[in-house]
Scaffold this active site. Structure first.
Site, mmCIF file in Angstrom:
data_model
loop_
_atom_site.group_PDB
_atom_site.id
_atom_site.type_symbol
_atom_site.label_atom_id
_atom_site.label_comp_id
_atom_site.label_asym_id
_atom_site.label_seq_id
_atom_site.Cartn_x
_atom_site.Cartn_y
_atom_site.Cartn_z
ATOM 1 N N ARG A 158 23.656 -10.025 -37.550
ATOM 2 C CA ARG A 158 24.834 -10.042 -38.126
ATOM 3 C C ARG A 158 25.508 -11.336 -38.092
ATOM 4 O O ARG A 158 25.480 -11.861 -36.653
ATOM 5 C CB ARG A 158 25.631 -9.063 -37.573
ATOM 6 C CG ARG A 158 25.203 -7.475 -37.773
ATOM 7 C CD ARG A 158 25.798 -6.244 -37.233
ATOM 8 N NE ARG A 158 24.901 -5.384 -36.530
ATOM 9 C CZ ARG A 158 25.318 -4.498 -35.750
ATOM 10 N NH1 ARG A 158 26.710 -4.615 -35.217
ATOM 11 N NH2 ARG A 158 24.518 -3.798 -35.196
ATOM 12 N N ASN A 211 21.639 11.277 -30.710
ATOM 13 C CA ASN A 211 22.204 10.077 -31.383
ATOM 14 C C ASN A 211 21.364 10.001 -32.563
ATOM 15 O O ASN A 211 20.373 9.568 -32.547
ATOM 16 C CB ASN A 211 22.021 8.979 -30.363
ATOM 17 C CG ASN A 211 22.428 7.510 -31.103
ATOM 18 O OD1 ASN A 211 22.922 7.809 -32.302
ATOM 19 N ND2 ASN A 211 22.284 6.456 -30.318
ATOM 20 N N GLY A 260 20.955 -5.071 -23.694
ATOM 21 C CA GLY A 260 19.527 -5.669 -23.822
ATOM 22 C C GLY A 260 19.614 -6.991 -23.170
ATOM 23 O O GLY A 260 18.965 -7.418 -22.274
ATOM 24 N N GLY A 306 23.229 -5.502 -31.559
ATOM 25 C CA GLY A 306 24.752 -5.618 -31.823
ATOM 26 C C GLY A 306 25.399 -5.876 -30.781
ATOM 27 O O GLY A 306 25.096 -5.611 -29.440
ATOM 28 N N GLU A 349 24.991 5.041 -22.205
ATOM 29 C CA GLU A 349 25.637 5.694 -22.985
ATOM 30 C C GLU A 349 25.433 7.119 -23.106
ATOM 31 O O GLU A 349 26.451 8.025 -23.149
ATOM 32 C CB GLU A 349 25.684 5.077 -24.399
ATOM 33 C CG GLU A 349 26.276 3.676 -24.776
ATOM 34 C CD GLU A 349 25.677 2.869 -26.005
ATOM 35 O OE1 GLU A 349 24.653 2.433 -25.674
ATOM 36 O OE2 GLU A 349 26.417 2.672 -26.533
ATOM 37 N N GLU A 380 21.921 -7.215 -19.530
ATOM 38 C CA GLU A 380 21.173 -6.628 -18.586
ATOM 39 C C GLU A 380 19.881 -7.476 -18.071
ATOM 40 O O GLU A 380 19.461 -7.549 -16.890
ATOM 41 C CB GLU A 380 20.529 -5.215 -18.780
ATOM 42 C CG GLU A 380 21.830 -4.223 -18.920
ATOM 43 C CD GLU A 380 21.334 -3.123 -19.791
ATOM 44 O OE1 GLU A 380 20.311 -2.669 -19.528
ATOM 45 O OE2 GLU A 380 22.365 -2.319 -20.332
ATOM 46 N N LEU A 398 25.896 -6.952 -24.760
ATOM 47 C CA LEU A 398 25.205 -7.937 -25.793
ATOM 48 C C LEU A 398 23.727 -7.160 -25.922
ATOM 49 O O LEU A 398 22.878 -7.097 -25.083
ATOM 50 C CB LEU A 398 24.928 -9.258 -24.690
ATOM 51 C CG LEU A 398 26.081 -9.929 -24.384
ATOM 52 C CD1 LEU A 398 26.137 -11.324 -23.630
ATOM 53 C CD2 LEU A 398 27.302 -10.107 -25.454
ATOM 54 N N HIS A 455 31.336 0.459 -29.692
ATOM 55 C CA HIS A 455 30.247 0.225 -28.581
ATOM 56 C C HIS A 455 31.276 0.746 -27.302
ATOM 57 O O HIS A 455 31.151 0.535 -26.159
ATOM 58 C CB HIS A 455 29.958 -1.077 -28.133
ATOM 59 C CG HIS A 455 28.697 -1.656 -28.766
ATOM 60 N ND1 HIS A 455 28.736 -2.888 -28.995
ATOM 61 C CD2 HIS A 455 27.537 -1.143 -29.480
ATOM 62 C CE1 HIS A 455 27.546 -3.172 -29.860
ATOM 63 N NE2 HIS A 455 26.926 -2.345 -29.747
ATOM 64 N N ARG A 470 26.570 11.612 -30.416
ATOM 65 C CA ARG A 470 27.102 10.323 -30.542
ATOM 66 C C ARG A 470 27.685 10.242 -32.198
ATOM 67 O O ARG A 470 26.810 10.542 -32.933
ATOM 68 C CB ARG A 470 26.134 9.149 -30.541
ATOM 69 C CG ARG A 470 26.713 7.836 -30.663
ATOM 70 C CD ARG A 470 25.847 6.833 -30.694
ATOM 71 N NE ARG A 470 26.446 5.599 -31.243
ATOM 72 C CZ ARG A 470 25.723 4.518 -31.570
ATOM 73 N NH1 ARG A 470 24.584 4.491 -32.083
ATOM 74 N NH2 ARG A 470 26.555 3.430 -31.777
HETATM 75 P P1 ADP Z 1 20.593 -2.171 -29.523
HETATM 76 O O1 ADP Z 1 21.801 -3.116 -29.679
HETATM 77 O O2 ADP Z 1 19.782 -1.973 -30.539
HETATM 78 O O3 ADP Z 1 20.946 -1.062 -28.547
HETATM 79 P P2 ADP Z 1 19.417 -3.634 -27.030
HETATM 80 O O4 ADP Z 1 21.139 -3.382 -26.144
HETATM 81 O O5 ADP Z 1 18.381 -2.664 -26.417
HETATM 82 O O6 ADP Z 1 19.872 -3.356 -28.390
HETATM 83 O O7 ADP Z 1 19.062 -5.019 -27.015
HETATM 84 C C1 ADP Z 1 17.755 -5.376 -27.629
HETATM 85 C C2 ADP Z 1 17.935 -6.975 -27.409
HETATM 86 O O8 ADP Z 1 17.973 -7.191 -26.070
HETATM 87 C C3 ADP Z 1 16.510 -7.183 -27.980
HETATM 88 O O9 ADP Z 1 16.958 -7.833 -29.274
HETATM 89 C C4 ADP Z 1 16.381 -8.668 -27.141
HETATM 90 O O10 ADP Z 1 17.017 -9.534 -27.775
HETATM 91 C C5 ADP Z 1 17.323 -8.484 -25.887
HETATM 92 N N1 ADP Z 1 16.255 -8.337 -24.435
HETATM 93 C C6 ADP Z 1 15.508 -7.450 -24.105
HETATM 94 N N2 ADP Z 1 15.078 -7.784 -22.901
HETATM 95 C C7 ADP Z 1 15.194 -9.041 -22.823
HETATM 96 C C8 ADP Z 1 14.804 -10.099 -21.804
HETATM 97 N N3 ADP Z 1 13.977 -9.877 -21.099
HETATM 98 N N4 ADP Z 1 15.121 -11.449 -22.191
HETATM 99 C C9 ADP Z 1 16.193 -11.719 -23.105
HETATM 100 N N5 ADP Z 1 16.712 -10.693 -24.120
HETATM 101 C C10 ADP Z 1 16.103 -9.506 -24.019
#
Ligand code: ADP
Length: 399
Positions: A241, A7, A331, A212, A384, A334, A209, A180, A91
């Protein structure tokens, strides 16, 4: 069979090497700050110590070479010979209208991917550079392109067209594409498995979520809507964004602040969202901490995010005439117990009821709804890279 997934971003390269017999990860890593004064390779072989190498990494070709050297290294490598790599999956952000599925990369396919730069000037060029570097260094290895937009090519025309003159679609391919897609496809397949029901009989909303964020209506296994649009800027408010705003605001701010189109694009992508609202951070962990300390703008940012997600759930349930399940991934989806709760609050009209006990979960598959909830709510970590590896195997095997 061993499959390498790559990627490539504008100054980074992420990779994972899978053993597809058991879908295990043999090694993964990240090359950062490509082209800058000091670059960095972080290599994480499974079961061995992590390695970090800091040096100037002139370009993506050098980054690919570093990755291959790390995979072959006699101490921290996981391969004896480069020929153990059977295939590479890449990707690619934007497949335009040309790619509704993953595809084996040939010279002709590369020409079409390059044509897609017209609609993705920021996103596709680094992907192309990565593919070209990998093809050069692994000339005999079959490669596959997996597109973020492909899953959404099933959207009906009335869903993907904007209320702009039709000529703009014909001239510049201005339309909604959705993004996505690899993640939405992965978690929708997993959701059907978790519910033990055929995906063809389910109406789902998948919420990816993260930094992005995008939301997809998946009806009978097909994407019929995604909240992102011509670019990944549209939709729900995100980390930095802006998401949906009145388009008239754009020229208004440009004029008031004397901002050029380029700067404005950067501003809308990097300075807005929950970061711009809160003035605290784009990271939801920081926002949740600040909100606990009664920071009113952090609270506002979180409420805006949850409210906008709710509105997409409502509109997509209407678009599908029903809703069986919502899926949280990415992120935030989950890991954020608070955000999942905020989004699902007061959604009983849709039959959505989440169990606070079951919701105490991070980073693993779980059904967080009450047993009698008409609409299920699931947490499903996305993968992914695995999806890309699976597509790669399927295409290489049938070739
Ligand atoms: P990307 O879109 O860059 O792939 P991710 O899917 O890894 O990003 O998501 C990143 C975001 O997930 C971080 O900015 C954070 O806001 C959120 N995040 C990660 N762990 C937690 C948590 N334990 N509680 C709340 N938000 C979280």
């Amino acid at each position: 069979m061993k499959v390498l997934v790559i990627n490539c971003g504008s100054s980074s390269l992420k990779y994972q090497l899978f053993n597809m017999e058991d879908k295990s990860v043999l090694a993964k890593g990240l090359v950062e700050r490509i082209g800058l004064e000091v670059g960095m390779l972080k290599h994480m072989p499974t079961g061995k110590d992590k390695v970090e190498i800091s040096e100037k990494i002139a370009n993506h070709r050098v980054a690919v070479k570093m990755m291959l050297d790390a995979l072959l290294d006699k101490n921290h490598g996981v391969l004896k010979n480069i020929s153990e790599i059977s295939a590479v999956g890449h990707r690619v952000v934007h497949g335009g209208e040309k790619f509704s599925d993953s595809i084996k990369i040939t010279d002709e396919v590369m020409t079409v991917i390059k044509e897609c730069v017209a609609v993705a000037p920021l996103h596709n060029p680094p992907n192309i550079i990565g593919i070209e570097a990998a093809r050069e260094l692994l000339p005999d290895v079959p490669m596959v392109g997996v597109f973020d937009t492909a899953f959404h090519q099933t959207m009906p025309r009335y869903a993907y067209m904007y209320g702009l003159p039709y000529e703009l679609y014909e001239k510049y391919a201005v339309r909604r594409y959705g993004f996505h897609g690899t993640s939405h496809r992965f978690v929708s397949d997993e959701a059907a498995k978790m519910l033990n029901k055929p995906i063809e009989e389910l109406k789902m909303i998948t919420l990816h979520l993260g930094n992005g964020s995008s939301i997809t209506a998946v009806k009978n296994g097909k994407s019929i809507e995604n909240s992102m649009g011509f670019t990944p800027l549209e939709g729900i408010i995100m980390g930095t964004r802006c998401g949906n705003i009145d388009p008239a605001i754009v020229p208004f701010i440009m004029e008031k602040e004397g901002i050029s189109p380029d700067k404005m694009n950067n501003y809308l992508n990097k300075k807005c969202g929950v970061y711009g609202i809160s003035g605290v951070s784009s990271d939801f962990r920081d926002l949740e901490d600040a909100a606990k300390k009664d920071n009113p703008r952090a609270e506002l940012a979180l409420k805006m995010f949850a409210y906008q997600a709710k509105k997409f759930i409502g509109s997509y349930a209407a678009a599908m005439n029903g809703l069986d399940v919502i899926v949280f991934t990415g992120g935030i989806g989950e890991n954020s117990i608070t955000m999942r709760q905020m989004i699902c609050e007061d959604m009983d009209y849709f039959g959505l009821k989440i169990d606070q006990q079951k919701n105490q979960v991070r980073g693993k598959q779980a059904d967080i709804s009450f047993d009698d909830a008409k609409t299920k709510a699931l947490v499903i970590p996305t993968n992914e890279e695995l999806m890309i590896a699976l597509d790669t195997v399927a295409l290489v095997k049938t070739a």
